[in-house]
Design a protein around this motif. Structure first.
Motif, PDB file in Angstrom:
ATOM      1  N   TRP A   1       0.754  -1.131   0.119  1.00 32.25           N
ATOM      2  CA  TRP A   1      -0.061   0.131  -0.240  1.00 32.25           C
ATOM      3  C   TRP A   1       0.823   1.395   0.184  1.00 32.25           C
TER       4      TRP A   1
ATOM      5  N   ASP B   1      -8.980   0.206   0.343  1.00 32.98           N
ATOM      6  CA  ASP B   1      -8.666   0.878  -1.139  1.00 32.98           C
ATOM      7  C   ASP B   1      -8.754  -1.362  -1.619  1.00 32.98           C
TER       8      ASP B   1
ATOM      9  N   ARG C   1      -3.197   4.157  -3.315  1.00 30.81           N
ATOM     10  CA  ARG C   1      -2.803   2.516  -3.660  1.00 30.81           C
ATOM     11  C   ARG C   1      -2.734   1.173  -3.755  1.00 30.81           C
ATOM     12  N   TYR C   2      -2.806   0.425  -4.017  1.00 34.97           N
ATOM     13  CA  TYR C   2      -1.691  -0.547  -4.052  1.00 34.97           C
ATOM     14  C   TYR C   2      -0.986  -1.468  -5.361  1.00 34.97           C
TER      15      TYR C   2
END
Length: 220
Positions: A75, A141, A83-84
């Motif tokens: 992350w 997320d 976001r990842y």
């Protein structure tokens, strides 16, 4: 108090070492205590490959908590958003792999809390210096909210704030000690949560800091 207990009347009882805090929230007291030295050693190896960093929020603020990641996904936060990603932006290399010990612990803790079959693909590692806090937020997320979150505390104690579906809902203060594992999922998966400022101290294994490892399933 009786009304609160009635809410959980139809739920299976948690293990003897556990405390149910909500329909999908279980605190496993001292669950990782015996494995803590090995876990801290694993964190040290991860940080050697992907060092601590203070990320930038989309609004341009520097986060107080120092972070790193391990697993297939990590992350991140920057001007482009939360976001990842599969690569560490600092090195351009994949994040360090999830240690088998940590994978096993996550599966066992999730199962003990009523979420069998949990296989995380991301572990966010936070380092809290004294005075550092984490404001109320939701973990949203990820692609699949049916998977729980497994949060492992090491080092200095902290007070976890567990809220409701709205940021303005009342929060419950949950003391977290070295070796505690908190699991939340199901109807509690999107509850707001945060951490009060960590108090000054020095822990025998981590020094003047708290380490928090949060394991998630980010992709379906």
């Amino acid at each position: 108090m009786s009304g609160t207990l009635d809410l959980f009347a139809d739920l299976p009882p948690p293990p003897p070492h556990a405390e149910r805090l909500g329909p999908g929230t279980v605190l496993l007291h001292g669950y990782a205590l015996e494995r803590a030295p090995a876990l801290i050693a694993a964190v040290e190896r991860i940080i050697a490959a992907s060092p601590w960093r203070q990320m930038i929020t989309p609004g341009g603020q520097t986060m107080a908590v120092s972070m790193s990641n391990c697993g297939p996904l990590g992350w991140i936060s920057d001007r482009r958003g939360y976001r990842y990603v599969p690569l560490d932006p600092l090195s351009g290399q994949p994040w360090p792999p999830l240690p088998p010990l940590l994978l096993r612990l996550a599966d066992e803790a999730a199962t003990a809390a009523g979420f069998p079959g949990f296989v995380p693909d991301a572990c966010l590692i936070n380092r809290y210096a004294p005075g550092t806090r984490l404001s109320l937020h939701q973990d949203r997320d990820e692609e699949d909210f049916s998977q729980p979150i497994v949060s492992l505390s090491l080092g200095l104690p902290a007070v976890f704030l567990l809220g409701g579906a709205s940021r303005n809902d009342k929060t419950v203060k949950i003391p977290l000690l070295h070796g505690d594992v908190l699991v939340w999922g199901g109807p509690d998966r999107l509850r707001f949560h945060g951490v009060q400022p960590v108090k000054d101290g020095n822990h025998a294994l981590t020094g003047p800091c708290r380490l928090n490892l949060t394991l998630r399933r980010a992709r379906r």
